[in-house]
Design a protein around this motif. Structure first.
Motif, PDB file in Angstrom:
ATOM      1  N   GLN A 149      30.026 -27.945  -3.951  1.00 13.21           N
ATOM      2  CA  GLN A 149      28.677 -27.369  -3.890  1.00 13.21           C
ATOM      3  C   GLN A 149      28.671 -25.983  -4.521  1.00 13.21           C
ATOM      4  OE1 GLN A 149      26.901 -26.480   0.020  1.00 13.21           O
ATOM      5  NE2 GLN A 149      24.924 -27.053  -0.847  1.00 13.21           N
ATOM      6  N   PRO A 150      27.719 -25.745  -5.434  1.00 13.36           N
ATOM      7  CA  PRO A 150      27.686 -24.444  -6.105  1.00 13.36           C
ATOM      8  C   PRO A 150      27.341 -23.290  -5.153  1.00 13.36           C
ATOM      9  CG  PRO A 150      25.831 -25.836  -6.808  1.00 13.36           C
ATOM     10  CD  PRO A 150      26.712 -26.677  -5.960  1.00 13.36           C
ATOM     11  N   ILE A 151      27.949 -22.151  -5.420  1.00  8.13           N
ATOM     12  CA  ILE A 151      27.598 -20.885  -4.767  1.00  8.13           C
ATOM     13  C   ILE A 151      27.056 -19.992  -5.873  1.00  8.13           C
ATOM     14  CG2 ILE A 151      28.503 -18.896  -3.483  1.00  8.13           C
ATOM     15  CD1 ILE A 151      30.717 -20.786  -2.425  1.00  8.13           C
ATOM     16  N   ARG A 152      25.847 -19.469  -5.656  1.00 10.57           N
ATOM     17  CA  ARG A 152      25.151 -18.793  -6.758  1.00 10.57           C
ATOM     18  C   ARG A 152      24.717 -17.375  -6.387  1.00 10.57           C
ATOM     19  NH1 ARG A 152      23.642 -22.420 -10.703  1.00 10.57           N
ATOM     20  NH2 ARG A 152      23.587 -24.624 -10.085  1.00 10.57           N
ATOM     21  N   LEU A 153      24.481 -16.578  -7.432  1.00 11.59           N
ATOM     22  CA  LEU A 153      23.786 -15.312  -7.266  1.00 11.59           C
ATOM     23  C   LEU A 153      22.313 -15.643  -7.027  1.00 11.59           C
ATOM     24  CD1 LEU A 153      25.273 -13.118 -10.128  1.00 11.59           C
ATOM     25  CD2 LEU A 153      25.361 -12.624  -7.662  1.00 11.59           C
ATOM     26  N   LEU A 154      21.719 -15.044  -6.001  1.00 15.07           N
ATOM     27  CA  LEU A 154      20.340 -15.408  -5.671  1.00 15.07           C
ATOM     28  C   LEU A 154      19.360 -14.919  -6.736  1.00 15.07           C
ATOM     29  CD1 LEU A 154      20.263 -14.855  -1.804  1.00 15.07           C
ATOM     30  CD2 LEU A 154      20.545 -16.983  -3.103  1.00 15.07           C
ATOM     31  N   ALA A 155      19.630 -13.745  -7.302  1.00 14.80           N
ATOM     32  CA  ALA A 155      18.680 -13.155  -8.241  1.00 14.80           C
ATOM     33  C   ALA A 155      18.575 -13.970  -9.533  1.00 14.80           C
ATOM     34  CB  ALA A 155      19.067 -11.716  -8.542  1.00 14.80           C
ATOM     35  N   GLY A 166      23.177 -23.801  -0.897  1.00 18.17           N
ATOM     36  CA  GLY A 166      22.237 -24.659  -0.164  1.00 18.17           C
ATOM     37  C   GLY A 166      21.599 -25.664  -1.094  1.00 18.17           C
ATOM     38  N   TRP A 167      20.898 -26.606  -0.508  1.00 16.86           N
ATOM     39  CA  TRP A 167      20.344 -27.692  -1.291  1.00 16.86           C
ATOM     40  C   TRP A 167      19.412 -27.202  -2.397  1.00 16.86           C
ATOM     41  CZ3 TRP A 167      19.155 -31.338   3.442  1.00 16.86           C
ATOM     42  CH2 TRP A 167      20.386 -31.793   3.944  1.00 16.86           C
ATOM     43  N   LEU A 168      18.690 -26.110  -2.118  1.00 14.68           N
ATOM     44  CA  LEU A 168      17.792 -25.571  -3.142  1.00 14.68           C
ATOM     45  C   LEU A 168      18.580 -25.125  -4.378  1.00 14.68           C
ATOM     46  CD1 LEU A 168      14.777 -24.576  -3.714  1.00 14.68           C
ATOM     47  CD2 LEU A 168      15.612 -22.331  -3.012  1.00 14.68           C
ATOM     48  N   LEU A 169      19.781 -24.609  -4.155  1.00  9.96           N
ATOM     49  CA  LEU A 169      20.590 -24.069  -5.252  1.00  9.96           C
ATOM     50  C   LEU A 169      21.547 -25.103  -5.820  1.00  9.96           C
ATOM     51  CD1 LEU A 169      21.488 -20.705  -3.493  1.00  9.96           C
ATOM     52  CD2 LEU A 169      19.543 -21.166  -4.977  1.00  9.96           C
ATOM     53  N   GLY A 170      21.677 -26.226  -5.126  1.00 10.33           N
ATOM     54  CA  GLY A 170      22.534 -27.290  -5.624  1.00 10.33           C
ATOM     55  C   GLY A 170      23.219 -28.030  -4.487  1.00 10.33           C
ATOM     56  N   ARG A 171      23.096 -29.351  -4.526  1.00  7.23           N
ATOM     57  CA  ARG A 171      23.782 -30.189  -3.534  1.00  7.23           C
ATOM     58  C   ARG A 171      25.257 -30.314  -3.903  1.00  7.23           C
ATOM     59  NH1 ARG A 171      20.384 -33.752   0.165  1.00  7.23           N
ATOM     60  NH2 ARG A 171      18.320 -32.936  -0.264  1.00  7.23           N
ATOM     61  N   PRO A 172      26.088 -30.686  -2.937  1.00  3.19           N
ATOM     62  CA  PRO A 172      27.479 -30.997  -3.289  1.00  3.19           C
ATOM     63  C   PRO A 172      27.508 -32.168  -4.280  1.00  3.19           C
ATOM     64  CG  PRO A 172      27.206 -30.858  -0.891  1.00  3.19           C
ATOM     65  CD  PRO A 172      25.832 -30.834  -1.490  1.00  3.19           C
ATOM     66  N   GLY A 213      23.079 -22.874   3.566  1.00  7.26           N
ATOM     67  CA  GLY A 213      21.975 -23.703   4.040  1.00  7.26           C
ATOM     68  C   GLY A 213      20.611 -23.296   3.512  1.00  7.26           C
ATOM     69  N   ILE A 214      20.569 -22.727   2.299  1.00  3.09           N
ATOM     70  CA  ILE A 214      19.298 -22.330   1.712  1.00  3.09           C
ATOM     71  C   ILE A 214      18.567 -23.573   1.195  1.00  3.09           C
ATOM     72  CG2 ILE A 214      18.202 -21.005  -0.131  1.00  3.09           C
ATOM     73  CD1 ILE A 214      20.555 -19.060   0.019  1.00  3.09           C
ATOM     74  N   GLU A 215      17.439 -23.864   1.795  1.00  2.00           N
ATOM     75  CA  GLU A 215      16.711 -25.084   1.425  1.00  2.00           C
ATOM     76  C   GLU A 215      15.361 -24.775   0.789  1.00  2.00           C
ATOM     77  OE1 GLU A 215      16.479 -27.619   4.859  1.00  2.00           O
ATOM     78  OE2 GLU A 215      18.636 -28.072   4.827  1.00  2.00           O
ATOM     79  N   GLU A 216      14.860 -23.562   1.007  1.00  2.00           N
ATOM     80  CA  GLU A 216      13.509 -23.251   0.515  1.00  2.00           C
ATOM     81  C   GLU A 216      13.488 -21.936  -0.250  1.00  2.00           C
ATOM     82  OE1 GLU A 216      10.457 -23.537   3.619  1.00  2.00           O
ATOM     83  OE2 GLU A 216      12.090 -24.295   4.874  1.00  2.00           O
ATOM     84  N   GLU A 217      12.522 -21.857  -1.152  1.00  2.00           N
ATOM     85  CA  GLU A 217      12.297 -20.648  -1.931  1.00  2.00           C
ATOM     86  C   GLU A 217      12.069 -19.445  -1.003  1.00  2.00           C
ATOM     87  OE1 GLU A 217      13.089 -19.344  -5.039  1.00  2.00           O
ATOM     88  OE2 GLU A 217      12.573 -21.423  -5.546  1.00  2.00           O
ATOM     89  N   LEU A 218      11.373 -19.704   0.103  1.00  3.50           N
ATOM     90  CA  LEU A 218      11.066 -18.632   1.054  1.00  3.50           C
ATOM     91  C   LEU A 218      12.349 -18.006   1.620  1.00  3.50           C
ATOM     92  CD1 LEU A 218       8.551 -17.310   2.331  1.00  3.50           C
ATOM     93  CD2 LEU A 218       8.751 -18.938   4.225  1.00  3.50           C
ATOM     94  N   ASP A 219      13.367 -18.838   1.854  1.00  4.96           N
ATOM     95  CA  ASP A 219      14.653 -18.332   2.356  1.00  4.96           C
ATOM     96  C   ASP A 219      15.240 -17.343   1.358  1.00  4.96           C
ATOM     97  OD1 ASP A 219      14.308 -20.238   4.349  1.00  4.96           O
ATOM     98  OD2 ASP A 219      15.621 -21.710   3.388  1.00  4.96           O
ATOM     99  N   VAL A 220      15.160 -17.706   0.073  1.00  9.69           N
ATOM    100  CA  VAL A 220      15.701 -16.824  -0.974  1.00  9.69           C
ATOM    101  C   VAL A 220      14.976 -15.491  -0.951  1.00  9.69           C
ATOM    102  CG1 VAL A 220      16.046 -16.532  -3.464  1.00  9.69           C
ATOM    103  CG2 VAL A 220      16.391 -18.777  -2.424  1.00  9.69           C
ATOM    104  N   GLU A 221      13.644 -15.557  -0.781  1.00  7.58           N
ATOM    105  CA  GLU A 221      12.846 -14.330  -0.736  1.00  7.58           C
ATOM    106  C   GLU A 221      13.284 -13.433   0.418  1.00  7.58           C
ATOM    107  OE1 GLU A 221       8.410 -14.638  -0.648  1.00  7.58           O
ATOM    108  OE2 GLU A 221       8.857 -16.091  -2.245  1.00  7.58           O
TER     109      GLU A 221
END
Ligand code: C2E
Ligand code: MG
Ligand code: MG
Ligand code: MG
Length: 283
Positions: free
Chosen positions: A45-51, A254-260, A234-242
């Protein structure tokens, strides 16, 4: 249990606990077999920079493709492996596989790998990790071992020595599922962690629960004052990122940023070619 004044000869089938135990024993036997046949694998599962969405690395997540059950969840089979004394061989198999995969990635991204708390009681761990790194050619700095707080509860001194040894080899250490266990702030400060991972439970609750937002804010603040970067799970929504970016958290998963995904899809993800396909998968 059937009420007063009844008589029935006991047969083992009457006890649901026995049925469950038998199921667990069957699963254990099947797990042994899967291990012997090299059937266990990892998804990534990817780990990403949020920005920017930039890719930092991948977390290896154990997967057991089962003949009749589909993929059995690691939350189900890791405890079985632990109880059956299989966790050490299972981990070695998966770690070797994951390091071999990561060494072949087209970019030098970090590989995160979960260790069972039991490994901290196994004094041989640093040597075994060193051996796998040497064998696979993955530079130590690209391996990040994830431990949950539970791992730190037992004999802290032995655990501490082992973590320091791994650190000295150049391996990175992440404290996983932070906030769900019992580690004190003193341990957090004393142990040589490089990263804190906020448990998905808090992140998922953030959108609807002000209390969860406060906890996440506190963990991010703690990371800041200890100089430890924080990864939100566990980031699933755009709102979480905000929320998270506003609170000062830069990294997430999280799933929003990429599933395993299976190993074969990692290179494509890295090259960005499968970005759109990934979104379709997630939808
Ligand atoms: P973890 O290390 O906290 O891993 C994150 C878990 O959250 C993974 O579950 C992942 O698939 C899931 N996840 C990621 N993003 C989302 C999301 O947006 N929403 C939701 N609902 N879930 C998300 P998974 O793969 O089922 O693994 C569960 C746990 O099993 C892991 O939690 C880890 O503690 C353990 N585990 C996995 N692989 C291994 C392994 O190779 N060895 C050991 N010892 N434990 C492992
Ligand atoms: Mg983890
Ligand atoms: Mg976690
Ligand atoms: Mg977890």
């Amino acid at each position: 249990a059937e009420g007063r004044g009844r008589f029935r000869r006991f047969t083992p089938e009457m006890d649901p606990r026995l049925g469950k135990r038998r199921g667990a024993m069957r699963l254990e036997a099947e797990l042994r077999e899967a291990l012997a046949q090299d059937a266990l694998t990892c998804h990534y599962q990817p780990i990403r920079l949020l920005a920017s969405g930039g890719l930092l690395g991948f977390e290896a997540l154990a997967r057991w493709p089962h003949a009749t059950r589909g993929f059995v969840s690691p939350t189900e089979f890791i405890p079985i492996a632990e109880a059956a004394g299989l966790i050490v061989p299972l981990t070695h198999h998966l770690l070797r596989m994951a390091c071999r995969d990561a060494a072949a990635w087209p970019q030098p991204a970090t590989l995160s790998f979960n260790l069972s708390p039991l490994h901290l009681t196994e004094s041989d761990l640093p040597r075994q990790v060193a051996q796998v790194l040497e064998e696979t050619g993955l530079p130590p700095g690209r391996l990040q071992l994830e431990l949950t707080e539970g791992a730190l509860l037992g004999d802290l001194r032995q655990g501490h020595a082992m973590l320091s040894e791994l650190k000295a080899m150049g391996v990175r250490l992440a404290l996983d599922d932070f906030g769900t266990g019992h580690s004190g702030l003193r341990e957090l400060q004393a142990l040589p962690f490089d990263v804190i991972k906020v448990d998905a439970g808090f992140v998922r609750a953030m959108a609807s629960d002000a209390g969860a937002r406060k906890i996440v804010a506190a963990i991010i603040g703690l990371g800041e004052s200890l100089g430890l970067p924080v990864v939100a799970e566990g980031i699933e929504e755009e709102l979480d990122v905000e929320f998270l970016t506003r609170l000062g958290c830069d990294m997430g998963q999280g799933w929003l940023l990429g599933r395993p995904v299976p190993a074969g899809q990692v290179a494509a993800l890295m090259q960005g070619a499968a970005r759109a396909a990934g979104r379709l998968d997630a939808a």
